[in-house]
Design a protein around this motif. Structure first.
Motif, PDB file in Angstrom:
ATOM      1  N   LEU A 180      28.991  38.368  28.194  1.00 36.33           N
ATOM      2  CA  LEU A 180      30.369  38.750  28.499  1.00 36.33           C
ATOM      3  C   LEU A 180      30.744  38.397  29.934  1.00 36.33           C
ATOM      4  O   LEU A 180      31.845  37.895  30.185  1.00 36.33           O
ATOM      5  CB  LEU A 180      30.573  40.249  28.278  1.00 36.33           C
ATOM      6  CG  LEU A 180      30.907  40.664  26.859  1.00 36.33           C
ATOM      7  CD1 LEU A 180      30.884  42.182  26.730  1.00 36.33           C
ATOM      8  CD2 LEU A 180      32.268  40.129  26.451  1.00 36.33           C
ATOM      9  N   ARG A 181      29.831  38.649  30.874  1.00 39.45           N
ATOM     10  CA  ARG A 181      30.103  38.293  32.276  1.00 39.45           C
ATOM     11  C   ARG A 181      30.381  36.798  32.398  1.00 39.45           C
ATOM     12  O   ARG A 181      31.328  36.379  33.057  1.00 39.45           O
ATOM     13  CB  ARG A 181      28.935  38.689  33.177  1.00 39.45           C
ATOM     14  CG  ARG A 181      29.005  40.101  33.690  1.00 39.45           C
ATOM     15  CD  ARG A 181      27.988  40.362  34.796  1.00 39.45           C
ATOM     16  NE  ARG A 181      26.617  40.384  34.319  1.00 39.45           N
ATOM     17  CZ  ARG A 181      26.064  41.411  33.687  1.00 39.45           C
ATOM     18  NH1 ARG A 181      26.756  42.492  33.441  1.00 39.45           N
ATOM     19  NH2 ARG A 181      24.821  41.351  33.288  1.00 39.45           N
ATOM     20  N   ARG A 182      29.540  36.003  31.770  1.00 35.51           N
ATOM     21  CA  ARG A 182      29.706  34.544  31.824  1.00 35.51           C
ATOM     22  C   ARG A 182      31.020  34.121  31.167  1.00 35.51           C
ATOM     23  O   ARG A 182      31.761  33.297  31.707  1.00 35.51           O
ATOM     24  CB  ARG A 182      28.512  33.875  31.136  1.00 35.51           C
ATOM     25  CG  ARG A 182      28.625  32.388  30.936  1.00 35.51           C
ATOM     26  CD  ARG A 182      28.525  31.639  32.259  1.00 35.51           C
ATOM     27  NE  ARG A 182      28.771  30.232  32.110  1.00 35.51           N
ATOM     28  CZ  ARG A 182      27.831  29.301  31.984  1.00 35.51           C
ATOM     29  NH1 ARG A 182      26.562  29.633  32.014  1.00 35.51           N
ATOM     30  NH2 ARG A 182      28.171  28.040  31.860  1.00 35.51           N
ATOM     31  N   ALA A 183      31.318  34.705  30.001  1.00 35.68           N
ATOM     32  CA  ALA A 183      32.532  34.343  29.280  1.00 35.68           C
ATOM     33  C   ALA A 183      33.781  34.767  30.042  1.00 35.68           C
ATOM     34  O   ALA A 183      34.755  34.008  30.107  1.00 35.68           O
ATOM     35  CB  ALA A 183      32.515  34.977  27.889  1.00 35.68           C
ATOM     36  N   LEU A 184      33.764  35.948  30.634  1.00 36.47           N
ATOM     37  CA  LEU A 184      34.931  36.405  31.391  1.00 36.47           C
ATOM     38  C   LEU A 184      35.165  35.543  32.625  1.00 36.47           C
ATOM     39  O   LEU A 184      36.309  35.260  32.976  1.00 36.47           O
ATOM     40  CB  LEU A 184      34.785  37.879  31.772  1.00 36.47           C
ATOM     41  CG  LEU A 184      34.874  38.851  30.599  1.00 36.47           C
ATOM     42  CD1 LEU A 184      34.582  40.275  31.062  1.00 36.47           C
ATOM     43  CD2 LEU A 184      36.217  38.766  29.907  1.00 36.47           C
ATOM     44  N   ALA A 185      34.087  35.107  33.262  1.00 30.44           N
ATOM     45  CA  ALA A 185      34.226  34.200  34.407  1.00 30.44           C
ATOM     46  C   ALA A 185      34.863  32.885  33.956  1.00 30.44           C
ATOM     47  O   ALA A 185      35.733  32.337  34.642  1.00 30.44           O
ATOM     48  CB  ALA A 185      32.870  33.946  35.059  1.00 30.44           C
TER      49      ALA A 185
ATOM     50  N   LEU B 200      34.351  29.764  25.638  1.00 36.99           N
ATOM     51  CA  LEU B 200      33.489  30.909  25.330  1.00 36.99           C
ATOM     52  C   LEU B 200      34.258  32.085  24.724  1.00 36.99           C
ATOM     53  O   LEU B 200      33.723  33.180  24.617  1.00 36.99           O
ATOM     54  CB  LEU B 200      32.765  31.378  26.597  1.00 36.99           C
ATOM     55  CG  LEU B 200      31.860  30.353  27.276  1.00 36.99           C
ATOM     56  CD1 LEU B 200      31.231  30.943  28.529  1.00 36.99           C
ATOM     57  CD2 LEU B 200      30.780  29.869  26.335  1.00 36.99           C
ATOM     58  N   ALA B 201      35.500  31.868  24.323  1.00 33.99           N
ATOM     59  CA  ALA B 201      36.330  32.968  23.819  1.00 33.99           C
ATOM     60  C   ALA B 201      35.730  33.625  22.575  1.00 33.99           C
ATOM     61  O   ALA B 201      35.658  34.857  22.492  1.00 33.99           O
ATOM     62  CB  ALA B 201      37.743  32.483  23.539  1.00 33.99           C
ATOM     63  N   ASP B 202      35.313  32.834  21.593  1.00 31.21           N
ATOM     64  CA  ASP B 202      34.725  33.413  20.378  1.00 31.21           C
ATOM     65  C   ASP B 202      33.445  34.163  20.701  1.00 31.21           C
ATOM     66  O   ASP B 202      33.189  35.243  20.160  1.00 31.21           O
ATOM     67  CB  ASP B 202      34.442  32.329  19.334  1.00 31.21           C
ATOM     68  CG  ASP B 202      35.708  31.789  18.698  1.00 31.21           C
ATOM     69  OD1 ASP B 202      36.758  32.450  18.787  1.00 31.21           O
ATOM     70  OD2 ASP B 202      35.641  30.681  18.116  1.00 31.21           O
ATOM     71  N   CYS B 203      32.653  33.584  21.564  1.00 30.21           N
ATOM     72  CA  CYS B 203      31.403  34.227  21.963  1.00 30.21           C
ATOM     73  C   CYS B 203      31.698  35.556  22.664  1.00 30.21           C
ATOM     74  O   CYS B 203      31.020  36.549  22.430  1.00 30.21           O
ATOM     75  CB  CYS B 203      30.606  33.294  22.867  1.00 30.21           C
ATOM     76  SG  CYS B 203      28.868  33.752  23.014  1.00 30.21           S
ATOM     77  N   ALA B 204      32.725  35.577  23.507  1.00 27.02           N
ATOM     78  CA  ALA B 204      33.086  36.812  24.211  1.00 27.02           C
ATOM     79  C   ALA B 204      33.494  37.895  23.224  1.00 27.02           C
ATOM     80  O   ALA B 204      33.087  39.058  23.365  1.00 27.02           O
ATOM     81  CB  ALA B 204      34.217  36.542  25.202  1.00 27.02           C
ATOM     82  N   ASN B 205      34.275  37.523  22.223  1.00 26.35           N
ATOM     83  CA  ASN B 205      34.697  38.508  21.218  1.00 26.35           C
ATOM     84  C   ASN B 205      33.497  39.053  20.442  1.00 26.35           C
ATOM     85  O   ASN B 205      33.381  40.263  20.233  1.00 26.35           O
ATOM     86  CB  ASN B 205      35.715  37.896  20.255  1.00 26.35           C
ATOM     87  CG  ASN B 205      37.061  37.709  20.893  1.00 26.35           C
ATOM     88  OD1 ASN B 205      37.458  38.474  21.767  1.00 26.35           O
ATOM     89  ND2 ASN B 205      37.782  36.686  20.475  1.00 26.35           N
ATOM     90  N   SER B 206      32.612  38.167  20.031  1.00 27.44           N
ATOM     91  CA  SER B 206      31.419  38.605  19.296  1.00 27.44           C
ATOM     92  C   SER B 206      30.513  39.452  20.173  1.00 27.44           C
ATOM     93  O   SER B 206      29.962  40.457  19.715  1.00 27.44           O
ATOM     94  CB  SER B 206      30.639  37.402  18.771  1.00 27.44           C
ATOM     95  OG  SER B 206      31.339  36.774  17.734  1.00 27.44           O
TER      96      SER B 206
ATOM     97  N   CYS C 203      27.179  32.180  18.872  1.00 30.78           N
ATOM     98  CA  CYS C 203      26.333  31.763  19.993  1.00 30.78           C
ATOM     99  C   CYS C 203      25.666  30.416  19.733  1.00 30.78           C
ATOM    100  O   CYS C 203      25.475  29.629  20.660  1.00 30.78           O
ATOM    101  CB  CYS C 203      25.267  32.822  20.279  1.00 30.78           C
ATOM    102  SG  CYS C 203      25.919  34.358  20.958  1.00 30.78           S
ATOM    103  N   ASP C 204      25.324  30.157  18.477  1.00 32.15           N
ATOM    104  CA  ASP C 204      24.665  28.899  18.129  1.00 32.15           C
ATOM    105  C   ASP C 204      25.555  27.684  18.376  1.00 32.15           C
ATOM    106  O   ASP C 204      25.070  26.561  18.472  1.00 32.15           O
ATOM    107  CB  ASP C 204      24.209  28.908  16.668  1.00 32.15           C
ATOM    108  CG  ASP C 204      22.977  29.773  16.449  1.00 32.15           C
ATOM    109  OD1 ASP C 204      22.340  30.198  17.446  1.00 32.15           O
ATOM    110  OD2 ASP C 204      22.663  30.040  15.273  1.00 32.15           O
TER     111      ASP C 204
ATOM    112  N   GLU D 182      23.280  32.051  28.600  1.00 35.88           N
ATOM    113  CA  GLU D 182      23.599  33.421  28.196  1.00 35.88           C
ATOM    114  C   GLU D 182      23.909  33.511  26.706  1.00 35.88           C
ATOM    115  O   GLU D 182      23.526  34.479  26.042  1.00 35.88           O
ATOM    116  CB  GLU D 182      24.788  33.960  29.009  1.00 35.88           C
ATOM    117  CG  GLU D 182      24.510  34.142  30.476  1.00 35.88           C
ATOM    118  CD  GLU D 182      24.717  32.880  31.321  1.00 35.88           C
ATOM    119  OE1 GLU D 182      24.664  32.988  32.549  1.00 35.88           O
ATOM    120  OE2 GLU D 182      24.933  31.781  30.748  1.00 35.88           O
ATOM    121  N   CYS D 183      24.565  32.503  26.181  1.00 37.60           N
ATOM    122  CA  CYS D 183      24.879  32.475  24.747  1.00 37.60           C
ATOM    123  C   CYS D 183      23.606  32.272  23.926  1.00 37.60           C
ATOM    124  O   CYS D 183      23.415  32.911  22.890  1.00 37.60           O
ATOM    125  CB  CYS D 183      25.884  31.386  24.429  1.00 37.60           C
ATOM    126  SG  CYS D 183      27.527  31.708  25.083  1.00 37.60           S
ATOM    127  N   ALA D 184      22.754  31.385  24.387  1.00 37.98           N
ATOM    128  CA  ALA D 184      21.496  31.144  23.677  1.00 37.98           C
ATOM    129  C   ALA D 184      20.636  32.409  23.654  1.00 37.98           C
ATOM    130  O   ALA D 184      20.055  32.753  22.622  1.00 37.98           O
ATOM    131  CB  ALA D 184      20.741  29.988  24.327  1.00 37.98           C
TER     132      ALA D 184
END
Length: 121
Positions: free
Chosen positions: A33-38, A47-53, A93-94, A101-103
């Motif tokens: 989340l930190r990475r996605a928000l940045a 990274l929007a979908d990843c942030a939501n998940s 994430c995949d 961070e996603c991995a």
């Protein structure tokens, strides 16, 4: 503790055999989340979908840990929902294997989903 929830509460799934149980997903999710928000702050929506998940699994894993800690009889059923959320997050994430961070979150979600599915029966 209520019913047979003691075993569920103290099972390895909370921490996970490799630290990637619900608590491990929480930590990995916060990092993601930190990475996605940045990224979102710079208008990068990759990274929007990843942030939501990640937000979903962080909230769900926290709730599951609380239910299990209380010995709630609802914890096993909720673990099924958490497993589904973790699988969906892993799928998001995949899509971003080059983002560390996603991995890490994807791997934690895969492990957590398996542990939650076992605990849910």
């Amino acid at each position: 503790m209520r019913d047979g929830a003691t075993q569920f509460c103290h099972g390895a799934w909370i921490r996970g055999a490799n630290g990637a149980g619900v608590r491990g997903v929480g930590k990995a999710g916060q990092n993601c989340l930190r990475r996605a928000l940045a990224a979102l702050a710079t208008k990068d929506v990759a990274l929007a979908d990843c942030a939501n998940s990640a937000a979903d699994v962080v909230a769900a894993c926290g709730a599951l840990a609380a239910l299990a800690g209380l010995g709630s009889p609802y914890a096993p059923a909720f673990a099924r929902t958490v497993a589904d959320l973790c699988l969906a997050c892993e799928k998001d994430c995949d899509k971003l294997p080059s983002v560390a961070e996603c991995a890490a979150l994807g791997a934690a979600c895969a492990s957590c989903a398996a542990e939650c599915a076992k605990a849910a029966g």
